[in-house]
Scaffold this motif. Structure first.
Motif, PDB file in Angstrom:
ATOM      1  N   ARG A  48      29.468 -24.378 -64.509  1.00 12.99           N
ATOM      2  CA  ARG A  48      28.956 -23.109 -63.990  1.00 12.99           C
ATOM      3  C   ARG A  48      29.834 -21.984 -64.507  1.00 12.99           C
ATOM      4  N   VAL A  49      29.211 -20.854 -64.811  1.00 10.01           N
ATOM      5  CA  VAL A  49      29.949 -19.709 -65.323  1.00 10.01           C
ATOM      6  C   VAL A  49      29.453 -18.443 -64.649  1.00 10.01           C
ATOM      7  N   ASP A  50      30.314 -17.451 -64.566  1.00 10.60           N
ATOM      8  CA  ASP A  50      29.873 -16.095 -64.249  1.00 10.60           C
ATOM      9  C   ASP A  50      29.328 -15.505 -65.548  1.00 10.60           C
ATOM     10  N   VAL A  51      28.237 -14.778 -65.462  1.00 10.28           N
ATOM     11  CA  VAL A  51      27.558 -14.258 -66.653  1.00 10.28           C
ATOM     12  C   VAL A  51      27.478 -12.742 -66.579  1.00 10.28           C
ATOM     13  N   LEU A  52      27.831 -12.085 -67.681  1.00 12.92           N
ATOM     14  CA  LEU A  52      27.733 -10.630 -67.800  1.00 12.92           C
ATOM     15  C   LEU A  52      26.865 -10.312 -69.010  1.00 12.92           C
ATOM     16  N   GLY A  53      25.848  -9.491 -68.812  1.00 11.42           N
ATOM     17  CA  GLY A  53      24.991  -9.082 -69.912  1.00 11.42           C
ATOM     18  C   GLY A  53      24.911  -7.571 -70.013  1.00 11.42           C
ATOM     19  N   TRP A  54      25.018  -7.073 -71.234  1.00  8.58           N
ATOM     20  CA  TRP A  54      24.941  -5.629 -71.488  1.00  8.58           C
ATOM     21  C   TRP A  54      23.675  -5.322 -72.282  1.00  8.58           C
ATOM     22  N   SER A  55      22.898  -4.318 -71.843  1.00  8.60           N
ATOM     23  CA  SER A  55      21.720  -3.836 -72.551  1.00  8.60           C
ATOM     24  C   SER A  55      20.717  -4.983 -72.731  1.00  8.60           C
ATOM     25  N   MET A  56      20.296  -5.291 -73.965  1.00  5.55           N
ATOM     26  CA  MET A  56      19.408  -6.436 -74.165  1.00  5.55           C
ATOM     27  C   MET A  56      20.058  -7.713 -73.655  1.00  5.55           C
ATOM     28  N   GLY A  57      21.385  -7.791 -73.735  1.00  6.23           N
ATOM     29  CA  GLY A  57      22.087  -8.950 -73.202  1.00  6.23           C
ATOM     30  C   GLY A  57      21.884  -9.121 -71.715  1.00  6.23           C
ATOM     31  N   GLY A  58      21.658  -8.012 -70.988  1.00  5.52           N
ATOM     32  CA  GLY A  58      21.342  -8.093 -69.567  1.00  5.52           C
ATOM     33  C   GLY A  58      19.977  -8.722 -69.328  1.00  5.52           C
ATOM     34  N   MET A  59      19.046  -8.497 -70.252  1.00  5.32           N
ATOM     35  CA  MET A  59      17.729  -9.136 -70.150  1.00  5.32           C
ATOM     36  C   MET A  59      17.875 -10.638 -70.380  1.00  5.32           C
ATOM     37  N   ILE A  60      18.665 -11.001 -71.387  1.00  5.64           N
ATOM     38  CA  ILE A  60      18.922 -12.418 -71.664  1.00  5.64           C
ATOM     39  C   ILE A  60      19.596 -13.072 -70.462  1.00  5.64           C
ATOM     40  N   ALA A  61      20.548 -12.371 -69.865  1.00  6.23           N
ATOM     41  CA  ALA A  61      21.268 -12.906 -68.704  1.00  6.23           C
ATOM     42  C   ALA A  61      20.316 -13.135 -67.525  1.00  6.23           C
ATOM     43  N   GLN A  62      19.388 -12.213 -67.310  1.00 10.61           N
ATOM     44  CA  GLN A  62      18.407 -12.405 -66.235  1.00 10.61           C
ATOM     45  C   GLN A  62      17.568 -13.650 -66.480  1.00 10.61           C
ATOM     46  N   GLN A  63      17.142 -13.825 -67.737  1.00  7.29           N
ATOM     47  CA  GLN A  63      16.322 -14.994 -68.055  1.00  7.29           C
ATOM     48  C   GLN A  63      17.125 -16.277 -67.915  1.00  7.29           C
ATOM     49  N   LEU A  64      18.391 -16.246 -68.299  1.00  8.94           N
ATOM     50  CA  LEU A  64      19.252 -17.415 -68.129  1.00  8.94           C
ATOM     51  C   LEU A  64      19.369 -17.790 -66.655  1.00  8.94           C
ATOM     52  N   ALA A  65      19.517 -16.788 -65.793  1.00  6.75           N
ATOM     53  CA  ALA A  65      19.615 -17.048 -64.352  1.00  6.75           C
ATOM     54  C   ALA A  65      18.309 -17.623 -63.796  1.00  6.75           C
ATOM     55  N   LEU A  66      17.177 -17.262 -64.411  1.00  9.54           N
ATOM     56  CA  LEU A  66      15.892 -17.823 -63.983  1.00  9.54           C
ATOM     57  C   LEU A  66      15.720 -19.255 -64.483  1.00  9.54           C
TER      58      LEU A  66
ATOM     59  N   VAL B  19      24.683 -20.635 -63.369  1.00 11.55           N
ATOM     60  CA  VAL B  19      25.106 -19.237 -63.210  1.00 11.55           C
ATOM     61  C   VAL B  19      25.719 -19.028 -61.831  1.00 11.55           C
ATOM     62  N   GLU B  20      27.016 -18.788 -61.812  1.00  8.67           N
ATOM     63  CA  GLU B  20      27.728 -18.541 -60.554  1.00  8.67           C
ATOM     64  C   GLU B  20      27.422 -17.145 -60.020  1.00  8.67           C
ATOM     65  N   SER B  21      27.466 -16.163 -60.905  1.00 11.95           N
ATOM     66  CA  SER B  21      27.123 -14.784 -60.551  1.00 11.95           C
ATOM     67  C   SER B  21      26.603 -14.098 -61.795  1.00 11.95           C
ATOM     68  N   LEU B  22      25.958 -12.955 -61.569  1.00  6.86           N
ATOM     69  CA  LEU B  22      25.331 -12.211 -62.655  1.00  6.86           C
ATOM     70  C   LEU B  22      25.780 -10.759 -62.581  1.00  6.86           C
ATOM     71  N   THR B  23      26.297 -10.237 -63.695  1.00  6.98           N
ATOM     72  CA  THR B  23      26.617  -8.819 -63.795  1.00  6.98           C
ATOM     73  C   THR B  23      25.741  -8.215 -64.884  1.00  6.98           C
ATOM     74  N   LEU B  24      24.949  -7.219 -64.532  1.00  5.34           N
ATOM     75  CA  LEU B  24      23.988  -6.606 -65.443  1.00  5.34           C
ATOM     76  C   LEU B  24      24.399  -5.158 -65.686  1.00  5.34           C
ATOM     77  N   ILE B  25      24.748  -4.839 -66.930  1.00  6.82           N
ATOM     78  CA  ILE B  25      25.255  -3.514 -67.274  1.00  6.82           C
ATOM     79  C   ILE B  25      24.281  -2.804 -68.204  1.00  6.82           C
ATOM     80  N   ALA B  26      23.844  -1.622 -67.800  1.00  3.07           N
ATOM     81  CA  ALA B  26      23.002  -0.753 -68.636  1.00  3.07           C
ATOM     82  C   ALA B  26      21.802  -1.511 -69.200  1.00  3.07           C
ATOM     83  N   THR B  27      21.036  -2.123 -68.316  1.00  2.00           N
ATOM     84  CA  THR B  27      19.917  -2.947 -68.765  1.00  2.00           C
ATOM     85  C   THR B  27      18.656  -2.596 -67.989  1.00  2.00           C
TER      86      THR B  27
END
Length: 316
Positions: free
Chosen positions: A135-153, A159-167
């Motif tokens: 398990r990892v904490d995940v941080l996604g920036w911009s398009m990476g935040g969209m990828i991070a959301q999909q990974l969490a789904l 995914v331990e936690s999700l940080t979404l920056i400017a997405t």
């Protein structure tokens, strides 16, 4: 009654525009005397095997694992080195190249019309699996935040936690990047850089940002991630277009069990902070912070403060 009205009016004027507005203080652009992981000459970009071929990554720091996913046309070198250095004080930081960029191979025949956010989320899952992390904490920036959301789904167990920056969220209620701004971000030539700085940063700091942006980028020894192929940029753009029409993903996010921090810049010209407010409404366990005097590239404006803000959330 008049006294009560006056009192309520004064109280309203003294309150911030939104309860979730925050300030990180003075900009931290240029001249930072802080640790950066690429100062270590032994740090190298390595590869881990993914389902579509090798994925380039760098790993450094000590602590709980934190996977960072970068944005549109960005390599792992687009992270601010001081931001990474601050995170590395408390985390095992992993950054990687999205498919077709830098050290991550574009396998012929595997990047057709079905290439999308879910494919890049699968690549992120391959990094987690390839590094033998549970398990990892995940941080996604911009398009990476969209990828991070999909990974969490797709893999909430990873995914331990999700940080979404400017997405932005999926679905038609999101506010996509305007064609004019997207054209700037896709531009090249001698005039492209100052124009990009003007859309990544608020007007009052764009000039200063242009002086140190390149020097503050993460630069592991021997790594060259540029240029990003035009075909890959076009595929990423198409992937984001489909993301903004993905109502099913928006519905799935409403049931997400993952604890989430959303951070947005109040002056973001790439993905407006209205997207962050929409995300807060969609994700059940979400906390929103809108940063005053901040544009799209928050990690360059406030590398140390943003990293500490992320660490405080992740470490809860």
């Amino acid at each position: 009654m008049k006294f009560l009205v006056s009192l309520l009016t004064a109280a309203a004027l003294s309150m911030p525009a939104h309860a979730d507005d925050v300030s990180f203080g003075p900009n931290q652009l240029c001249g930072l005397q802080a640790a950066r992981p690429d100062a270590n000459p032994a740090l190298r970009v390595k590869t881990v095997q993914g389902r579509n071929g090798p994925i380039g990554y760098a790993r450094f720091g000590r602590g709980t694992p934190l996977l960072l996913i970068t944005g549109y046309r960005a390599t792992l070198g687009e992270w601010n080195a001081y931001f990474l250095g601050e995170l590395a004080k408390h985390h095992d930081v992993i950054v990687f190249d999205n498919r077709g960029i830098g050290r991550t191979a574009a396998i012929e025949g595997r990047f057709g019309p079905d290439y999308g956010i879910s494919d890049m989320a699968a690549d992120a899952a391959d990094v987690i699996a390839g590094l033998k992390l549970s398990r990892v904490d995940v941080l996604g920036w911009s398009m990476g935040g969209m990828i991070a959301q999909q990974l969490a789904l797709d893999a909430p167990e990873k995914v331990e936690s999700l940080t979404l920056i400017a997405t932005a969220p999926p679905g038609p209620q999101a506010v996509p990047t305007s064609p004019d701004v997207l054209a700037v971000l896709s531009g090249s030539g001698k005039d492209a850089f100052p124009q990009i700085m003007r859309v990544l940063f608020p007007a009052n700091v764009a000039g200063e940002a242009s002086q140190c942006f390149v020097g503050d980028m993460f630069a592991p020894h021997g790594y060259k991630g540029r240029p990003v192929p035009d075909a890959v940029a076009a595929q990423q753009n198409a992937a984001m277009t489909r993301w903004f029409a993905d109502s099913a993903a928006a519905d799935a996010l409403r049931r997400s069990p993952v604890r989430t921090l959303i951070v947005a810049g109040a002056n973001d010209e790439v993905l407006a902070d209205a997207n962050a407010r929409r995300l807060e409404q969609i994700i059940p366990r979400a906390t929103l912070d809108v940063v005053a005097d901040a544009g799209h590239a928050l990690m360059f404006q406030y590398p140390v403060e943003l990293a500490r803000h992320v660490d405080a959330f992740v470490s809860k």
